[in-house]
Design an enzyme around this catalytic site. Structure first.
Site, PDB file in Angstrom:
ATOM      1  N   THR A 286      21.531  45.876  76.415  1.00  0.00           N
ATOM      2  CA  THR A 286      22.202  46.198  75.163  1.00  0.00           C
ATOM      3  C   THR A 286      22.776  47.606  75.248  1.00  0.00           C
ATOM      4  O   THR A 286      22.462  48.357  76.177  1.00  0.00           O
ATOM      5  CB  THR A 286      21.213  46.125  73.982  1.00  0.00           C
ATOM      6  OG1 THR A 286      20.214  47.146  74.158  1.00  0.00           O
ATOM      7  CG2 THR A 286      20.548  44.744  73.905  1.00  0.00           C
TER       8      THR A 286
ATOM      9  N   LYS B 128       4.600  49.148  67.812  1.00  0.00           N
ATOM     10  CA  LYS B 128       4.938  47.741  67.972  1.00  0.00           C
ATOM     11  C   LYS B 128       3.695  46.853  67.879  1.00  0.00           C
ATOM     12  O   LYS B 128       3.750  45.719  67.415  1.00  0.00           O
ATOM     13  CB  LYS B 128       5.672  47.522  69.291  1.00  0.00           C
ATOM     14  CG  LYS B 128       7.071  48.148  69.313  1.00  0.00           C
ATOM     15  CD  LYS B 128       7.933  47.688  68.156  1.00  0.00           C
ATOM     16  CE  LYS B 128       9.356  48.205  68.241  1.00  0.00           C
ATOM     17  NZ  LYS B 128      10.202  47.735  67.114  1.00  0.00           N
TER      18      LYS B 128
ATOM     19  N   ASP C 251      22.340  49.805  57.628  1.00  0.00           N
ATOM     20  CA  ASP C 251      22.189  50.625  58.822  1.00  0.00           C
ATOM     21  C   ASP C 251      22.299  52.076  58.380  1.00  0.00           C
ATOM     22  O   ASP C 251      22.875  52.377  57.324  1.00  0.00           O
ATOM     23  CB  ASP C 251      23.267  50.297  59.860  1.00  0.00           C
ATOM     24  CG  ASP C 251      22.884  50.767  61.255  1.00  0.00           C
ATOM     25  OD1 ASP C 251      22.351  49.950  62.036  1.00  0.00           O
ATOM     26  OD2 ASP C 251      23.109  51.955  61.570  1.00  0.00           O
TER      27      ASP C 251
ATOM     28  N   ASP D 168      18.501  54.571  54.958  1.00  0.00           N
ATOM     29  CA  ASP D 168      17.454  55.102  55.819  1.00  0.00           C
ATOM     30  C   ASP D 168      16.190  54.341  55.444  1.00  0.00           C
ATOM     31  O   ASP D 168      15.570  54.597  54.406  1.00  0.00           O
ATOM     32  CB  ASP D 168      17.279  56.598  55.590  1.00  0.00           C
ATOM     33  CG  ASP D 168      16.186  57.217  56.458  1.00  0.00           C
ATOM     34  OD1 ASP D 168      15.369  56.458  57.018  1.00  0.00           O
ATOM     35  OD2 ASP D 168      16.133  58.458  56.557  1.00  0.00           O
ATOM     36  N   VAL D 169      15.792  53.381  56.293  1.00  0.00           N
ATOM     37  CA  VAL D 169      14.703  52.476  55.926  1.00  0.00           C
ATOM     38  C   VAL D 169      13.335  53.138  55.957  1.00  0.00           C
ATOM     39  O   VAL D 169      12.333  52.508  55.605  1.00  0.00           O
ATOM     40  CB  VAL D 169      14.691  51.223  56.832  1.00  0.00           C
ATOM     41  CG1 VAL D 169      15.866  50.323  56.524  1.00  0.00           C
ATOM     42  CG2 VAL D 169      14.658  51.615  58.300  1.00  0.00           C
TER      43      VAL D 169
ATOM     44  N   TYR E 193       5.439  54.472  70.657  1.00  0.00           N
ATOM     45  CA  TYR E 193       6.223  53.227  70.595  1.00  0.00           C
ATOM     46  C   TYR E 193       5.319  52.011  70.741  1.00  0.00           C
ATOM     47  O   TYR E 193       5.398  51.059  69.949  1.00  0.00           O
ATOM     48  CB  TYR E 193       7.279  53.231  71.695  1.00  0.00           C
ATOM     49  CG  TYR E 193       8.176  52.010  71.690  1.00  0.00           C
ATOM     50  CD1 TYR E 193       9.152  51.857  70.720  1.00  0.00           C
ATOM     51  CD2 TYR E 193       8.052  51.022  72.667  1.00  0.00           C
ATOM     52  CE1 TYR E 193       9.982  50.746  70.711  1.00  0.00           C
ATOM     53  CE2 TYR E 193       8.872  49.913  72.665  1.00  0.00           C
ATOM     54  CZ  TYR E 193       9.833  49.776  71.683  1.00  0.00           C
ATOM     55  OH  TYR E 193      10.650  48.671  71.680  1.00  0.00           O
TER      56      TYR E 193
END
Length: 265
Positions: free
Chosen positions: A197, A166, A43, A69-70, A162
């Site tokens: 969430t 996706k 994360d 940091d992906v 976004y």
């Protein structure tokens, strides 16, 4: 503790949670461990990562982790190597990272567009780039990418970066499923709908509704089964897709939405 993932090594991105409670990544990381997996969690937030690692260890599970940091190639490569150093293999890759930035093409800056695409799409390319060779060598693997119902249905407000990102995740998944299936690797996508969430309890979201209670009430009312899902719904689906119970399932887009996509076009 279960054994559906006994001795499997799961590499999960976005394993922390924004704020208190159970986000999709945090719930998935814990549920993977509860089913016997050895979890390597990453994360970008140290506090969130430490929290999920502590929960798993307190429950007697096996977990290691690293800040990552992906969207950065070097960090992803180093994190994958750290997982291999710790556990020697990777059986499951769970790509959970994603951000949202509402707006039309006229409203979004180039920098906003590039940042979101790097986090939501490039990150999956990077993890797969470094983990697929490991899975190919092993002759087996399962990849689970978290997308959204926004990839196939309108959110009802402008969110072009976004929804485009996706949609790209879905297409990426299908391509991996087709081309790596002969090598023993499955790849599937989970499409969460309206989820209760910690993400939706942030001030900028709650302020739109006036209160958290009103927000939950209105969002629950939109779902045919009468309530939103939560992080555990995504986690249980991820465990199934990671397990050998799903050995013949690949290339699917699995909605976790309480039926809301039956109502919208």
């Amino acid at each position: 503790m279960g054994e559906r993932l006994k001795d499997k090594v799961v590499f999960i991105t976005g394993a922390g949670s924004i704020g208190e409670g159970w986000g999709n990544g945090k719930a998935a990381a814990v549920q993977f461990a509860r089913e016997g997996a050895k979890v390597y969690a990453s994360d970008i937030n140290r506090e969130a990562l430490d929290d999920v690692i502590q929960i798993i260890r307190d429950e007697g599970g096996t977990v290691e982790g690293r800040i990552c940091d992906v969207s950065k190639a070097a960090e992803v490569e180093a994190t994958v190597q750290a997982c291999m150093d710790a556990f020697g293999r990777i059986d499951v890759l769970h790509n959970n990272v994603g951000v949202i930035d509402p707006g039309t093409p006229e409203q979004l800056t180039e920098e906003q567009w590039d940042r979101l695409m790097a986090i939501n799409v490039k990150s999956i390319y990077l993890t797969c780039r470094h983990i697929l060779p490991i899975m190919v060598k092993q002759g087996k693997g399962s990849i689970i990418n978290v997308s959204s119902i926004a990839s196939t249905h309108s959110l009802g407000y402008p969110c072009i970066s976004y929804t485009a990102s996706k949609g790209a995740v879905n297409a990426f998944t299908r391509d991996i499923a087709l081309n790596y299936g002969p090598k023993g690797i499955r790849c599937n996508t989970i499409l969460p709908g309206l989820m209760n969430t910690p993400l939706i309890h942030q001030k900028n979201v709650v302020s739109v509704y006036g209160s958290a209670e009103e927000m939950v009430r209105q969002r629950d009312a939109l779902v045919p089964i009468g309530h939103m899902g939560d992080g555990w719904d995504v986690a249980h689906a991820a465990v199934f897709l990671a397990s050998d119970e799903a050995k013949s399932i690949t290339g699917i887009e699995l909605p976790i939405d309480g039926g809301i996509t039956l109502k919208i076009k």
